[in-house]
Design a protein around this motif. Structure first.
Motif, PDB file in Angstrom:
ATOM      1  N   THR A 234     -38.924 -93.142   0.787  1.00 46.15           N
ATOM      2  CA  THR A 234     -38.866 -93.775   2.095  1.00 46.15           C
ATOM      3  C   THR A 234     -39.403 -92.790   3.124  1.00 46.15           C
ATOM      4  OG1 THR A 234     -36.884 -95.011   1.443  1.00 46.15           O
ATOM      5  CG2 THR A 234     -37.402 -94.908   3.794  1.00 46.15           C
ATOM      6  N   VAL A 235     -40.362 -93.232   3.910  1.00 45.78           N
ATOM      7  CA  VAL A 235     -40.961 -92.415   4.957  1.00 45.78           C
ATOM      8  C   VAL A 235     -40.532 -93.010   6.299  1.00 45.78           C
ATOM      9  CG1 VAL A 235     -43.121 -91.602   5.983  1.00 45.78           C
ATOM     10  CG2 VAL A 235     -42.924 -91.815   3.494  1.00 45.78           C
ATOM     11  N   VAL A 236     -39.854 -92.213   7.111  1.00 47.82           N
ATOM     12  CA  VAL A 236     -39.345 -92.674   8.395  1.00 47.82           C
ATOM     13  C   VAL A 236     -40.063 -91.892   9.497  1.00 47.82           C
ATOM     14  CG1 VAL A 236     -37.299 -93.041   9.834  1.00 47.82           C
ATOM     15  CG2 VAL A 236     -37.114 -93.145   7.332  1.00 47.82           C
ATOM     16  N   VAL A 237     -40.831 -92.606  10.323  1.00 48.25           N
ATOM     17  CA  VAL A 237     -41.675 -91.951  11.332  1.00 48.25           C
ATOM     18  C   VAL A 237     -41.579 -92.692  12.665  1.00 48.25           C
ATOM     19  CG1 VAL A 237     -43.330 -90.992   9.682  1.00 48.25           C
ATOM     20  CG2 VAL A 237     -43.663 -93.320  10.530  1.00 48.25           C
ATOM     21  N   ASP A 238     -41.828 -91.946  13.742  1.00 45.57           N
ATOM     22  CA  ASP A 238     -41.927 -92.605  15.037  1.00 45.57           C
ATOM     23  C   ASP A 238     -43.358 -93.107  15.249  1.00 45.57           C
ATOM     24  OD1 ASP A 238     -43.361 -90.314  15.666  1.00 45.57           O
ATOM     25  OD2 ASP A 238     -41.936 -89.563  17.148  1.00 45.57           O
ATOM     26  N   GLU A 239     -43.571 -93.798  16.343  1.00 47.44           N
ATOM     27  CA  GLU A 239     -44.883 -94.398  16.590  1.00 47.44           C
ATOM     28  C   GLU A 239     -45.991 -93.350  16.638  1.00 47.44           C
ATOM     29  OE1 GLU A 239     -45.915 -97.406  16.621  1.00 47.44           O
ATOM     30  OE2 GLU A 239     -44.100 -98.629  16.778  1.00 47.44           O
ATOM     31  N   ALA A 240     -45.704 -92.203  17.228  1.00 43.91           N
ATOM     32  CA  ALA A 240     -46.731 -91.168  17.334  1.00 43.91           C
ATOM     33  C   ALA A 240     -47.129 -90.648  15.966  1.00 43.91           C
ATOM     34  CB  ALA A 240     -46.235 -90.028  18.219  1.00 43.91           C
ATOM     35  N   ALA A 241     -46.150 -90.396  15.107  1.00 41.85           N
ATOM     36  CA  ALA A 241     -46.453 -89.894  13.766  1.00 41.85           C
ATOM     37  C   ALA A 241     -47.107 -90.962  12.902  1.00 41.85           C
ATOM     38  CB  ALA A 241     -45.183 -89.387  13.093  1.00 41.85           C
ATOM     39  N   ALA A 242     -46.917 -92.235  13.262  1.00 39.51           N
ATOM     40  CA  ALA A 242     -47.515 -93.343  12.512  1.00 39.51           C
ATOM     41  C   ALA A 242     -48.894 -93.731  13.035  1.00 39.51           C
ATOM     42  CB  ALA A 242     -46.603 -94.558  12.581  1.00 39.51           C
ATOM     43  N   SER A 243     -49.376 -93.048  14.048  1.00 36.72           N
ATOM     44  CA  SER A 243     -50.566 -93.501  14.773  1.00 36.72           C
ATOM     45  C   SER A 243     -51.851 -93.487  13.951  1.00 36.72           C
ATOM     46  CB  SER A 243     -50.755 -92.661  16.038  1.00 36.72           C
ATOM     47  OG  SER A 243     -50.951 -91.287  15.714  1.00 36.72           O
ATOM     48  N   LYS A 244     -51.886 -92.768  12.842  1.00 34.90           N
ATOM     49  CA  LYS A 244     -53.098 -92.736  12.021  1.00 34.90           C
ATOM     50  C   LYS A 244     -52.941 -93.479  10.702  1.00 34.90           C
ATOM     51  CE  LYS A 244     -55.095 -88.642  14.128  1.00 34.90           C
ATOM     52  NZ  LYS A 244     -55.774 -87.334  13.926  1.00 34.90           N
ATOM     53  N   LEU A 245     -51.859 -94.211  10.553  1.00 36.76           N
ATOM     54  CA  LEU A 245     -51.665 -95.025   9.357  1.00 36.76           C
ATOM     55  C   LEU A 245     -52.503 -96.295   9.452  1.00 36.76           C
ATOM     56  CD1 LEU A 245     -47.799 -94.701   8.954  1.00 36.76           C
ATOM     57  CD2 LEU A 245     -49.515 -93.789   7.374  1.00 36.76           C
ATOM     58  N   LYS A 246     -53.332 -96.548   8.457  1.00 36.22           N
ATOM     59  CA  LYS A 246     -54.195 -97.731   8.468  1.00 36.22           C
ATOM     60  C   LYS A 246     -53.391 -99.014   8.376  1.00 36.22           C
ATOM     61  CE  LYS A 246     -58.101 -95.369   6.254  1.00 36.22           C
ATOM     62  NZ  LYS A 246     -58.982 -95.331   5.057  1.00 36.22           N
ATOM     63  N   PHE A 247     -52.267 -98.946   7.687  1.00 30.00           N
ATOM     64  CA  PHE A 247     -51.491-100.160   7.425  1.00 30.00           C
ATOM     65  C   PHE A 247     -50.196-100.191   8.226  1.00 30.00           C
ATOM     66  CE2 PHE A 247     -53.950 -99.247   3.537  1.00 30.00           C
ATOM     67  CZ  PHE A 247     -54.778-100.363   3.547  1.00 30.00           C
ATOM     68  N   ALA A 248     -50.225 -99.586   9.411  1.00 28.13           N
ATOM     69  CA  ALA A 248     -49.015 -99.522  10.232  1.00 28.13           C
ATOM     70  C   ALA A 248     -48.458-100.917  10.543  1.00 28.13           C
ATOM     71  CB  ALA A 248     -49.303 -98.769  11.528  1.00 28.13           C
TER      72      ALA A 248
ATOM     73  N   GLU B 216     -44.308-105.156   9.811  1.00 34.48           N
ATOM     74  CA  GLU B 216     -43.985-106.533   9.413  1.00 34.48           C
ATOM     75  C   GLU B 216     -43.040-106.539   8.222  1.00 34.48           C
ATOM     76  OE1 GLU B 216     -46.226-110.640   7.905  1.00 34.48           O
ATOM     77  OE2 GLU B 216     -47.396-108.878   8.506  1.00 34.48           O
ATOM     78  N   SER B 217     -43.266-105.665   7.269  1.00 35.03           N
ATOM     79  CA  SER B 217     -42.413-105.617   6.084  1.00 35.03           C
ATOM     80  C   SER B 217     -40.989-105.263   6.461  1.00 35.03           C
ATOM     81  CB  SER B 217     -42.955-104.582   5.094  1.00 35.03           C
ATOM     82  OG  SER B 217     -44.240-104.967   4.629  1.00 35.03           O
ATOM     83  N   TYR B 218     -40.839-104.324   7.371  1.00 37.67           N
ATOM     84  CA  TYR B 218     -39.508-103.911   7.798  1.00 37.67           C
ATOM     85  C   TYR B 218     -38.834-104.990   8.630  1.00 37.67           C
ATOM     86  CZ  TYR B 218     -35.911-101.170  10.172  1.00 37.67           C
ATOM     87  OH  TYR B 218     -34.729-100.717  10.683  1.00 37.67           O
ATOM     88  N   ASP B 219     -39.589-105.608   9.561  1.00 37.15           N
ATOM     89  CA  ASP B 219     -39.019-106.624  10.440  1.00 37.15           C
ATOM     90  C   ASP B 219     -38.586-107.872   9.682  1.00 37.15           C
ATOM     91  OD1 ASP B 219     -39.423-104.992  12.582  1.00 37.15           O
ATOM     92  OD2 ASP B 219     -41.291-105.945  13.237  1.00 37.15           O
TER      93      ASP B 219
ATOM     94  N   PRO C 125     -34.118-109.151   7.267  1.00 36.32           N
ATOM     95  CA  PRO C 125     -32.942-109.331   8.115  1.00 36.32           C
ATOM     96  C   PRO C 125     -31.650-108.835   7.459  1.00 36.32           C
ATOM     97  CG  PRO C 125     -33.646-111.434   7.199  1.00 36.32           C
ATOM     98  CD  PRO C 125     -34.733-110.445   6.897  1.00 36.32           C
ATOM     99  N   ASP C 126     -31.612-108.788   6.141  1.00 35.47           N
ATOM    100  CA  ASP C 126     -30.412-108.347   5.449  1.00 35.47           C
ATOM    101  C   ASP C 126     -30.528-106.908   4.968  1.00 35.47           C
ATOM    102  OD1 ASP C 126     -29.218-110.858   5.746  1.00 35.47           O
ATOM    103  OD2 ASP C 126     -30.267-111.617   3.978  1.00 35.47           O
ATOM    104  N   TRP C 127     -31.520-106.229   5.494  1.00 37.82           N
ATOM    105  CA  TRP C 127     -31.778-104.855   5.082  1.00 37.82           C
ATOM    106  C   TRP C 127     -30.571-103.987   5.418  1.00 37.82           C
ATOM    107  CZ3 TRP C 127     -32.517-100.064   7.488  1.00 37.82           C
ATOM    108  CH2 TRP C 127     -33.202 -99.126   6.728  1.00 37.82           C
TER     109      TRP C 127
END
Length: 259
Positions: free
Chosen positions: A229-243, A248-251, A254-256
């Motif tokens: 599991t990789v937990v990052v803030d928006e800044a650290a995620a800024s270069k992820l192609k599939f952000a 969407e996968s996380y959102d 609902p029962d997560w």
């Protein structure tokens, strides 16, 4: 592919990971934690103080990722001191059940093997907390480290020493060597949780999660693990192609209930 969770800030990341660790300890009172140092995991340790209030932690064991060679154990920035100050004392853990790599042993050559034997004797690490360096290192596995590497002495790169100089009065005080768990050792943990914050970590995060497997970017070794599991803030995620996909996968969970 690693599960990637993009959060608003460090506090949200800390609460998220702490929830998962607290659930593990409630289920397994003798859980074995892999403890990282530095500023990155601090929100997790801070959140655990509340999450574990009133929980019996007397059987919890812990193993630190690394330790400086040549820095006295009593030094404020030795990882034995850091772990004691930031984890053991605030949470009320048994200090006898928390270990750091024996970087001060007279037999330094055999210290790594003894540390790994202690981890095996404890039953292995259940959840390993990780940060990632700007050059992609995890633990002190610098670029060029083998994915099969074990706990051993490593020479710190100039970049890592510069990054860590903020904890010392000057870069001249930063040790040049360390005893660190190897990538092969880290990959044996049951669950890897890698945290990263800030734009300065964005390139390393993208390489570790979406890039090619390469010893030039040790963090990419996490791709070989079945439960990451990789937990990052928006800044650290800024270069992820599939952000957007990760969001969407996380959102859509609902029962997560945890990681």
């Amino acid at each position: 592919m690693a599960e990637v969770v993009i959060v608003r800030d460090r506090a949200e990341a800390g609460a998220l990971v702490a929830d998962s660790i607290a659930a593990l300890i409630r289920t397994r009172p003798d859980a074995v934690l892999g403890l990282a140092t530095g500023s990155t995991p601090l929100p997790v340790y801070e959140a655990l103080r509340e999450k574990l209030a009133g929980v019996d932690l007397s059987q919890v064991r812990g193993f630190a990722l690394d330790e400086y060679v040549g820095l006295p154990l009593e030094h404020h920035e030795s990882y034995a001191s850091v772990i004691s100050r930031e984890v053991v004392e605030p949470l009320g853990l048994d200090p006898q059940r928390i270990q750091t790599p024996p970087a001060h042993d007279d037999d330094l050559e055999g210290a790594g093997a003894r540390y790994e034997a202690a981890i095996r004797e404890a039953g292995g690490i259940d959840v390993q907390i990780l940060g990632i360096g700007t050059d992609g290192h995890i633990g002190f596995n610098e670029p060029g480290s083998s994915f099969a590497s074990r706990t051993r002495v490593k020479t710190l790169t100039a970049q890592t020493r510069e990054d860590n100089a903020r904890f010392f009065d000057s870069i001249d005080e930063v040790p040049r060597h360390c005893l660190t768990q190897g990538l092969g050792t880290i990959l044996e943990a049951g669950h890897l949780v890698l945290l990263a914050f800030g734009e300065g970590k964005a390139e390393a995060v993208a390489g570790a999660v979406e890039g090619a497997l390469s010893a030039s970017l040790p963090g990419s070794a996490i791709q070989l693990h079945p439960h990451v599991t990789v937990v990052v803030d928006e800044a650290a995620a800024s270069k992820l192609k599939f952000a957007d996909y990760y969001r969407e996968s996380y959102d859509n969970k609902p029962d997560w209930q945890g990681i």
